[in-house]
Design a protein around this motif. Structure first.
Motif, PDB file in Angstrom:
ATOM      1  N   ARG A 186       0.867  -1.171   0.000  1.00  0.00           N
ATOM      2  CA  ARG A 186       0.000   0.000   0.000  1.00  0.00           C
ATOM      3  C   ARG A 186       0.899   1.215   0.000  1.00  0.00           C
ATOM      4  O   ARG A 186       1.973   1.195   0.605  1.00  0.00           O
ATOM      5  CB  ARG A 186      -0.878   0.033   1.259  1.00  0.00           C
ATOM      6  N   PRO A 239      -8.476  -2.391   0.587  1.00  0.00           N
ATOM      7  CA  PRO A 239      -7.853  -2.276   1.915  1.00  0.00           C
ATOM      8  C   PRO A 239      -8.616  -2.991   3.025  1.00  0.00           C
ATOM      9  O   PRO A 239      -8.053  -3.240   4.097  1.00  0.00           O
ATOM     10  CB  PRO A 239      -7.789  -0.760   2.157  1.00  0.00           C
ATOM     11  N   SER A 290      -6.741  -5.947   4.490  1.00  0.00           N
ATOM     12  CA  SER A 290      -5.373  -5.739   4.987  1.00  0.00           C
ATOM     13  C   SER A 290      -4.953  -6.775   6.025  1.00  0.00           C
ATOM     14  O   SER A 290      -3.827  -7.287   5.993  1.00  0.00           O
ATOM     15  CB  SER A 290      -5.230  -4.327   5.559  1.00  0.00           C
ATOM     16  N   THR A 307       3.543  -0.744   5.435  1.00  0.00           N
ATOM     17  CA  THR A 307       2.525  -0.888   4.394  1.00  0.00           C
ATOM     18  C   THR A 307       2.893  -2.051   3.476  1.00  0.00           C
ATOM     19  O   THR A 307       2.612  -2.028   2.283  1.00  0.00           O
ATOM     20  CB  THR A 307       2.401   0.418   3.584  1.00  0.00           C
ATOM     21  N   TRP A 317      -4.157  -2.144  -2.047  1.00  0.00           N
ATOM     22  CA  TRP A 317      -2.946  -2.927  -2.234  1.00  0.00           C
ATOM     23  C   TRP A 317      -2.718  -3.138  -3.735  1.00  0.00           C
ATOM     24  O   TRP A 317      -3.671  -3.382  -4.475  1.00  0.00           O
ATOM     25  CB  TRP A 317      -3.086  -4.295  -1.567  1.00  0.00           C
TER      26      TRP A 317
END
Length: 299
Positions: free
Chosen positions: A152, A175, A178, A188, A228
């Motif tokens: 990310r 996201p 995640s 990230t 992502w």
């Protein structure tokens, strides 16, 4: 519910492809809901930017020293950002290499416009979004086979990635996944391999769905805040990206925290604790993913 016998990630998500989209439609259907889309000829079919070539850059900036990233010679740090290139070479030499044969050598977040400011006159970002950071474009160059591992963006901005020459494979994940993608705390990044996922080690991957698409010359892919992305160069390619702030203030706050606080805590802890810090982060990703899996199973 999928089982752990799965060998490939679910990449069956869909992405719209549009052309000549109006500001109103883009804001309503893509920016506000933060939904990815591929826009053809965002800058207009006759824009000079679409005429950029490898030969042009070799002629104009061939003597420039550039920082080059190379997976073949780097020690991969799955929880770390690549903030400094491990090698430098003449830009012209690099461009020759990526055109001659497959290579993992790549340039990214390269501010070519700093060295040739008139390039900024070759395109003007259309009035389809607000808070566009048009003063901060970055160029991306890579050879066939080069990859940008899944991550990310640290500043949590929205990204308009435009392909000028060649073709890129882009894999996107919302996201909301995640934790199931095993994001490291204060980072990230993740250790998962999009092409060779380990479902025994990372069972949460059985519960995510991604989007798998290809962009070519003239295509711009809009990647919303926090999404992502894993990128592969199917051929030698060049492109550039313009960023914009998310319309949602919570996304901006996340970006400020990541850039202004979390990455510095991560750097400091890594220096002081070394491998113990990374071990703690690995354990934390597993704990978070397991809790997310349990919530899904209860549903």
């Amino acid at each position: 519910m999928e089982t752990l016998e799965t060998t490939k990630l679910d990449l069956t998500g869909k992405i719209d492809v549009v052309e000549n989209i109006s500001r109103e439609d883009f804001l309503e259907f893509y920016m506000k809901p933060q939904k990815p889309v591929i826009i053809k000829h965002l800058y207009g079919k006759d824009a000079q930017v679409y005429k950029w070539t490898f030969d042009y850059f070799q002629k104009e900036l061939g003597e420039l020293e550039v920082g080059v990233f190379d997976d073949e010679s780097e020690t991969r740090q799955d929880d770390r950002s690549y903030k400094k290139a491990p090698m430098t070479m003449k830009f012209g030499e690099y461009l020759q290499i990526i055109q001659e044969k497959p290579t993992s050598k790549r340039l990214f977040l390269f501010n070519v416009f700093k060295h040739k400011k008139e390039l900024l006159n070759h395109f003007k970002f259309p009035n389809i979004a607000d808070n566009v950071l048009s003063f901060l474009p970055f160029a991306f160059f890579g050879g066939q086979g080069a990859e940008t591992r899944i991550h990310r963006d640290m500043d949590n901005s929205c990204v308009f990635l435009t392909e000028i020459a060649g073709y890129k494979r882009v894999v996107l994940f919302d996201p909301k996944y995640s934790k199931l993608l095993y994001q490291y705390p204060y980072s990230t990044h993740t250790s998962i391999d999009v092409n060779h996922p380990d479902f025994d080690k990372y069972p949460g991957l059985a519960h995510v769905q991604g989007i798998d698409c290809t962009i070519g010359p003239g295509d711009t892919i809009f990647m919303p805040s926090g999404w992502w992305h894993h990128i592969e160069y199917n051929t030698a390619g060049l492109g550039f990206a313009i960023r914009s702030l998310s319309p949602h203030y919570k996304d901006r706050v996340v970006g400020i925290l990541q850039v202004g606080l979390k990455t510095h805590i991560d750097d400091l802890a890594n220096k002081i604790l070394g491998s113990k810090w990374f071990d703690w982060k690995k354990n934390k990703t597993i704990e978070r993913a397991n809790r997310a899996i349990q919530k899904l199973q209860k549903k």
